[in-house]
Design an enzyme around this catalytic site. Structure first.
Site, PDB file in Angstrom:
ATOM      1  N   TYR A   1      19.053 -21.791  16.222  1.00  0.00           N
ATOM      2  CA  TYR A   1      18.323 -20.982  15.242  1.00  0.00           C
ATOM      3  C   TYR A   1      17.826 -19.696  15.896  1.00  0.00           C
ATOM      4  O   TYR A   1      17.989 -18.602  15.352  1.00  0.00           O
ATOM      5  CB  TYR A   1      17.151 -21.784  14.687  1.00  0.00           C
ATOM      6  CG  TYR A   1      16.215 -20.975  13.817  1.00  0.00           C
ATOM      7  CD1 TYR A   1      16.563 -20.641  12.511  1.00  0.00           C
ATOM      8  CD2 TYR A   1      14.978 -20.548  14.299  1.00  0.00           C
ATOM      9  CE1 TYR A   1      15.705 -19.900  11.711  1.00  0.00           C
ATOM     10  CE2 TYR A   1      14.118 -19.808  13.504  1.00  0.00           C
ATOM     11  CZ  TYR A   1      14.484 -19.488  12.216  1.00  0.00           C
ATOM     12  OH  TYR A   1      13.640 -18.750  11.440  1.00  0.00           O
TER      13      TYR A   1
ATOM     14  N   SER B   1      12.363 -13.937  13.884  1.00  0.00           N
ATOM     15  CA  SER B   1      11.501 -15.087  14.153  1.00  0.00           C
ATOM     16  C   SER B   1      10.919 -15.006  15.558  1.00  0.00           C
ATOM     17  O   SER B   1      11.541 -14.451  16.484  1.00  0.00           O
ATOM     18  CB  SER B   1      12.302 -16.383  14.010  1.00  0.00           C
ATOM     19  OG  SER B   1      11.575 -17.491  14.491  1.00  0.00           O
TER      20      SER B   1
END
Length: 353
Positions: free
Chosen positions: A167, A142
């Site tokens: 995350y 990501s």
């Protein structure tokens, strides 16, 4: 009929008292002994079942071919326990800091002995690839890994040691684990750092889905950072195309002695079959422009609720995709207006608007 039941209850009570005497500093009989007895035995049974299921992963983790050899682990624990067997046995777990009940201690010991073999998610994927001789693992990372990085556009050569959310930290951890497997087992791995993916068949809790539903139902949308975000929005079709192209070209080992100075700091003679690439549209767009494009596609104006930046969020993202272009001759090209128009057409058809 009643007498046998009372006799059994007396026997259970006596056995529980014996256990209390053996494993407790006090022999005083606790209140509500039967409920306590049944509850603790049930708790122990639940833990046993859970950890026995986890133990099925043991063969992939222990021994000469395991990623966590049992002898090394036990030596490490012994060292931390001052090399005394008593201290080792007394290693605390979350289940029994102050407990003196046999059932809790038993369940806790099972948990202590087996909990470290429980690996989830990405580690299981890596293990499956390793033992089944997978030719190339391509996984989703990501743009969140860039965290506090302020240089734009974000390059795969930038430092990513300052994540702003759990995350992001988990995605960075995935990349590190993949690198380790590539180094130890020559497993070809490629991580793709996706930049703000949007399009059909996404999660309904994503911004575009929430915005679209709110606008169509005349409800306000929440616009964080007062709309001053810039995002490198990337349409899903471009992501899929990138994944397919990368999958067809697995990385290979590189001899560091024959490469440029970029690899001189590596401590091994060979760079493992490992790569990371950005996949983004390489054209950051302000959030307000994104919303305006959605309004045009829907033919309605959004009611906006402007809010400050969310904790852990990144103000701007922009992808440097030069490595992707050089290696795979590929560059995402779907514009925001085109991508949102496709999404709205799909959304209306799917939801019967």
């Amino acid at each position: 009929m009643i007498q046998p039941i009372l006799s059994k209850m007396a026997f259970i009570q006596r056995m529980d008292g014996i256990a209390q005497g053996l494993f407790s500093a006090s022999t005083e009989k606790p209140d509500y002994w039967l409920a306590r007895f049944l509850f603790l035995r049930l708790l122990g049974g639940i833990y046993c079942c859970a950890f026995l299921v986890a133990a099925l992963q043991g063969p992939a983790l222990f021994g000469e071919n395991g990623i966590l050899p049992a002898p090394s682990y036990l030596k490490r624990v012994a060292a931390l326990s001052e090399n005394t067997f008593t201290a080792f046995l007394g290693s605390p777990t979350i289940f029994w800091f102050i407990s003196t009940d046999k059932a809790i201690q038993t369940a806790a010991w099972i948990g202590f002995a087996l909990s470290f073999i429980v690996l989830i998610g990405f580690a299981n994927i890596l293990e499956g690839c390793r033992h089944n001789e997978v030719k190339h693992l391509v996984y989703a990372s990501s743009s969140s890994v860039y965290g506090a990085n302020t240089s734009m556009p974000c390059s795969v050569h930038d430092n990513v040691d300052h994540p702003l959310s759990l995350y992001a930290a988990s995605k960075k951890a995935n990349e590190l684990m993949a690198h380790t497997y590539s180094h130890l087992y020559s497993l070809p791995t490629t991580g793709l750092r996706f930049f703000t993916v949007y399009g059909p068949w996404g999660r309904p809790d994503m911004a575009l889905f929430k915005f679209t539903k709110a606008i169509l139902t005349d409800k306000p949308i929440q616009v964080f950072n007062y709309g001053k975000h810039r995002r490198d929005f990337t349409y899903i079709d471009d992501i899929v195309e990138g994944v397919i192209r990368v999958l067809d070209k697995p990385p290979t080992k590189i001899n560091n002695k024959s490469t440029n100075s970029q690899n001189q700091s590596l401590v091994t003679d060979h760079q493992p079959p490992y790569n990371v690439y950005n996949i983004g549209n390489n054209n950051p767009v302000y959030l307000m422009d994104y919303i305006e494009s959605l309004e045009k596609a829907l033919g309605k104006t959004a009611k906006k609720e402007f809010l400050p930046l969310q904790p852990g969020d990144i103000p701007d993202t922009s992808a440097d995709i030069s490595d992707l272009v050089v290696k795979f001759q590929y560059k995402p090209s779907t514009t925001i207006n085109e991508g949102i128009h496709r999404f709205v057409s799909w959304y209306r058809e799917y939801n019967k608007y």
